[in-house]
Design an enzyme around this catalytic site. Structure first.
Site: not given
Ligand code: GDG
Length: 739
Positions: A30, A88, A142, A288, A387, A508
Site C-alpha cells: 500500500g 527489518y 511508516d 489480513k 484494495v 509568578d
C-alpha cells in the site's frame, strides 16, 4: 516549488538480478502504491532500500544500479543481510508489526533487533542529512523508521519534518508492553506533524504520549522545547483516475490483447456465465484475515448450498515476508484450507476457490477488479486497506458490492459497504448472500456514493492536506518565534533595567521560578533561587513581588522573613517586607459551603485528586491523577461549577492541572495595578506561565517587560521556553551592578 524528500524503508521500485542483468520492478504494498502517485505529482527525492542484500551484490553492478535509481529520483540506503534479519524481519516485522496490529502472541522482544533498528534508523538519518537542502520538506513514512524524525530534528531543528504511520497505532494498554516505548514515542515526536489514517490511532498515540512522557496536549497540539507538534488523522486516498481510467481502457481492449488472467477468467465465465466472482486480494499476511475468510467461505457453502456452482472465490495472495516463521505457517494453513474446500465442494465444472500465490502486473490486477461482482475484504486489523478503495474506483458501470471488515481503517469512510466482523463467519456468510442477491439499483446507489467521496478525497488531496497542515504548523511556530526573547531583545531589557532608578518585578512562582511537582508542597524554593531573589531584592531601587495563587501559610513559611513583597491567592492578600498580611480585596466566603461538597464529590471519584482550601478560594488539583481521567473530570467539574456560580459573583480559574473557584474581579492584574498606582516606576517587569498571569500582562503598562513562560499564545511581549530561562535572566539581572 518546494522539494519533498520522501523517506520509507522500501523504495517504490525493487531491484533484482537475472543473469547479471538488473531487473527493476514496482514494489508491492500500500505505501509504495500510494506514495508513488505523490512521487509523480511533486518534485521529490525518495530515500529508501532498493530491495537487495548489499554484501551479496556484485559490486561491478552498483554504479549501474545507482544510475537507474537516480534516473527515477530515488536514493538508495543499502542494507545487508544482517540488517534485514534484525532491523527489518526482526524489530519491524516481529516486534512492531504484530504489536501494532494487536497480535501480541506473535510479538518478539529481542535486544539485538532493537540495536539494529536504532542503527539502521541512524543510517537513514545520515543519508537524509547528506541529501537535504534548506527548504526541503522531509516526509518520513511508516513503522520501520519511527526513530528517524527525532534523529533528523536533533541534527537540523530548522527542517520541516512530517511523519505518517500507515498501520494502526495500538491502545496504550498494548503499547506499554514494549520495552522501548519511550524511545519510540520520542522518536516520532521529532516530527512537526504526525499523521494517522484514523482518529482512533491518533487518540491512542496521544494517550501514550500523555501517559509516558506526561506532556500536556492541547486538543491535538503539543508545545515542546520551542516547537509546536501537531498530531492529526488523514485517511489516505488513492489515485482514483488511474484506477478508473485503467478500468475504462480494459473494456476497450480486444480479446487477443487481454492479459493472461483476463483471458482465463473470460474462458471460465464462458462455460458458466452466471457465476458470480468474489474477489480477495492481499499480501499474504496474518493481519489480513485470509484464513478466516476461507473458513467463512466454507461456512457459507455449507449454510447456503443453493449457491454451489454459482459462485467462485478468486483469491490473490501476494508473497510477503516469507522469511518470518508466522508467514510460512500461514502459507501452509491457507494452502490446506484451499485444498480442503476445493476437495469438499468442487465438481467437474466448478472450483469454489481460484487461488493465485504471486504478484500480478497492474493490468492483470485491474482485470481482477473489473470482472469481480463482489469484493470480500476481511482483515483482522488493517491501517486503511487500499484494495477496498481501488475496487470501488474500477466499477465504471457502478455494478459491484463491497464486503468490508469493520477492523479496516477504510470502513470508517465507506459506510455504504456491507460491514462485517471478520471473526463472525455467520455474519460473513449472510453478507455474501445479501451481496449476491443485491438488486442492481442498490449496488449503483452505494457505489456512486463511495465513488464521489473517493474521487474527491484522492491521493492528491490527501497529500495536499498533509503538507498544508505541516506548513501551517511551521507558520504557527515562526509566529511564536517572533516573540521569542532573543539575545538582542534581552540586551535591551538588561539595559533598561540598568538605567532605571525605581524598578518593580512581578514574578509568578510555580512554573515560572520552579518546575511543577506532582505534590505542590514539594516545589519549595532551592538555595540558588533564594540567592538570586535575595540579591535582587537587596539592590537599591528594586522591589521584588512574588505574585501567586498559593496560600498565605506556605508563602509565609518560604518567604516570610525575606525582603520581598508577597501577593497570594491571586490577589486577595499582600505582605510587604517587614510587615504583616493585609487584605487587598474584601470578599465574602459564604459561597464555599455550597461549592465545597461539589468539588469533594469529584475528589471521591478521581483517585489522586485533592481539594485545597484557601481563605478566599477553593482549588481542585488533578496533577497526580491518571491524565486522561483527570482531563475528563476537569471538563465535567468545570461544566457543573459554571452552572452553579452564575449570579454569585464567583469565577472559575483554570490553571496548570488545577481548577479554582474564587470571587470574581480578584486577579493578579488588579493586585499588581494597585501596587503600582501612585508610584513612579521606570522599569516594570511581569513574568508568569499560566493563564491567570494573562491578567497581569494585560494590566501592566505597555512599556512593561512582560514575559510568558512556554511557547504559546499570550498577551505578554515575549515568550521564553522554561522556568530555567527565567532563572538565567534573573541571574543576569542580579549580576548587574547598580550605582
Ligand atoms: C499498508 C497498510 C494501508 C496488491 N497485490 C498486488 C498489488 N497490490 C497493491 C494493491 C494496493 C496495495 O498493493 C495493497 O495495499 P493495502 O492498503 O491493501 O495493504 P498493505 O500493503 O498492507 O499496506 C494498509 C497501506 O499501507 C497504505 O497506507 O492501507 O492498512 O497495512 O494498492 O493494489 N499491486 C500489483 N500487483 C499485485 O499483485 N501491481
Amino acid at each position: 516549488m518546494q522539494r519533498i524528500i520522501l523517506v520509507s524503508n522500501r523504495l517504490p521500485i525493487n531491484v533484482s538480478f537475472k543473469n547479471r542483468r538488473i531487473i527493476i520492478e514496482p514494489s508491492v504494498g500500500g505505501l509504495a502504491t500510494g506514495m508513488s502517485s505523490v512521487h509523480k505529482f511533486y518534485e521529490t527525492k525518495w530515500i529508501g532500500w532498493p530491495g537487495i542484500d548489499f554484501e551479496n551484490t556484485d559490486f561491478s553492478l552498483i554504479d549501474d544500479i545507482n544510475r537507474e535509481l537516480t534516473q527515477r529520483n530515488c536514493v538508495p540506503v543499502y542494507l545487508n543481510q544482517k540488517d534485514l534479519d534484525n532491523y527489518y524481519f526482526g524489530f519491524s516485522n516481529k516486534t512492531i508489526w504484530p504489536l501494532y496490529h494487536y497480535f501480541t502472541q506473535y510479538v518478539v522482544y529481542e535486544e539485538s533487533y532493537w540495536e539494529s533498528y536504532k542503527e539502521v534508523n541512524m543510517r537513514f538519518a545520515e543519508k537524509v542529512l547528506d541529501y537535504v537542502k534548506d527548504d526541503d520538506i522531509i516526509w518520513v513514512h511508516d513503522y520501520h523508521l519511527q526513530l528517524l524524525p527525532k534523529m533528523i530534528k536533533d541534527a537540523r531543528p530548522d527542517l520541516q519534518i512530517g511523519f505518517f504511520l500507515h498501520i494502526p497505532f495500538p491502545s496504550f494498554e498494548l503499547f506499554r508492553g514494549l520495552p522501548w516505548r519511550k524511545e519510540i514515542i520520542e522518536g516520532i515526536l521529532g516530527a512537526d506533524l504526525t499523521g494517522f489514517h484514523a482518529y482512533d490511532y491518533e487518540r491512542h498515540f496521544i494517550s501514550s504520549v500523555r501517559r509516558l512522557l506526561g506532556y500536556d496536549i492541547n486538543l491535538n497540539q503539543i508545545n515542546l522545547d520551542n516547537r509546536i507538534i501537531k498530531i492529526d488523522s488523514f485517511p489516505m486516498g488513492i489515485d482514483y483516475n488511474k484506477y478508473h481510467k485503467a478500468a475504462i481502457r480494459h473494456q476497450k481492449v480486444p480479446k487477443t490483447e487481454k492479459t493472461r488472467i483476463g483471458r482465463e477468467i473470460e474462458n471460465r465465465l464462458a462455460l458458466s456465465p452466471d457465476t458470480k466472482l468474489i474477489l480477495s486480494i492481499d499480501r499474504l499476511d496474518y493481519t489480513k484475515g485470509i484464513a478466516n475468510r476461507l473458513k467463512a467461505f466454507e461456512f457459507f457453502l455449507g449454510r447456503y448450498p443453493e449457491f454451489h456452482e454459482k459462485v467462485s472465490l478468486v483469491m490473490l495472495c501476494v508473497p510477503s515476508r516469507s522469511n518470518v516463521e508466522q508467514y510460512q505457517l500461514m502459507k501452509s494453513e491457507v494452502d490446506e484450507l484451499v485444498g480442503r474446500i476445493n476437495g469438499k465442494y468442487a465438481s467437474i465444472n466448478w472450483s469454489p476457490v481460484w487461488y493465485f500465490y504471486r504478484s500480478l502486473p497492474f493490468n492483470s490486477l485491474i482485470d481482477l477488479y473489473v470482472y469481480s461482482d463482489i469484493a470480500l475484504i476481511t482483515p483482522i486489523r488493517d491501517g486503511m486497506n487500499l484494495v477496498a478503495k481501488e475496487y470501488i474506483a474500477t466499477k465504471t458501470d457502478c455494478k459491484g458490492v463491497l464486503i468490508l471488515s469493520e477492523m479496516a481503517g477504510a470502513a470508517k469512510e465507506m459506510g455504504e459497504a456491507i460491514i462485517i466482523n471478520p471473526n463472525n463467519y455467520g455474519e460473513i456468510a449472510d453478507a455474501l448472500k445479501t451481496a449476491i442477491l443485491m438488486p442492481l439499483s442498490v449496488q449503483k446507489e452505494k457505489i456512486t456514493a463511495m465513488q464521489i467521496r473517493l474521487k474527491r478525497y484522492n491521493i492528491e488531496k490527501w497529500t495536499k492536506d498533509f503538507l498544508g497542515s505541516l506548513t501551517n504548523t511551521m507558520i504557527q511556530r515562526s509566529k511564536l518565534a517572533t516573540k521569542e526573547l532573543t539575545t538582542e531583545e534581552e540586551l535591551k531589557l538588561l539595559d533598561a533595567y540598568r538605567h532605571a532608578k525605581k524598578r518593580i518585578l512581578f514574578l509568578d512562582y510555580d512554573g515560572t521560578l520552579v518546575g511543577f511537582k506532582k505534590q505542590p508542597e514539594l516545589a519549595s524554593p532551592d538555595e540558588s533561587l533564594y540567592k538570586i531573589l535575595d540579591t535582587l531584592s537587596l539592590k537599591k531601587g528594586n522591589e521584588i513581588v512574588l505574585i501567586s495563587g498559593r496560600d498565605r501559610r506556605t508563602f509565609t513559611d518560604w518567604f516570610g522573613e525575606k525582603k520581598y513583597s508577597l501577593i497570594v491567592e491571586h490577589g486577595v492578600w499582600i505582605k510587604s517586607p517587614d510587615s504583616g498580611w493585609k487584605l487587598i480585596e474584601k470578599t465574602n466566603k459564604e459561597w464555599k459551603e455550597f461549592i465545597k461538597p461539589v468539588i469533594e464529590f469529584y475528589v471521591d471519584r478521581t483517585p489522586g485528586s485533592f481539594i485545597e482550601e484557601k481563605n478566599y478560594s477553593l482549588v481542585w488539583h488533578f496533577r497526580k491523577c491518571d491524565p486522561d481521567l483527570g482531563n475528563i473530570r476537569a471538563i465535567e467539574l468545570k461544566d457543573e461549577l459554571t452552572s452553579l456560580i452564575a449570579n454569585n459573583n464567583l469565577e472559575i480559574l483554570e490553571g496548570n492541572k488545577v481548577i479554582e473557584v474564587k470571587n470574581s474581579g480578584i486577579n493578579k492584574g488588579r493586585a499588581a495595578s494597585q501596587r503600582i498606582a501612585g508610584n513612579s516606576y521606570d522599569f516594570i517587569m511581569g513574568i508568569g506561565d499560566d493563564w491567570t498571569d494573562e491578567y497581569l500582562f494585560e494590566e501592566l503598562p505597555q512599556s512593561a517587560y512582560t514575559i510568558k513562560v512556554g511557547m504559546v499564545n499570550t498577551r505578554a511581549r515575549y515568550n521564553v521556553d522554561t522556568f530555567n530561562d527565567v532563572r538565567k535572566l534573573l541571574k543576569k539581572l542580579s549580576d548587574i551592578n547598580i550605582k
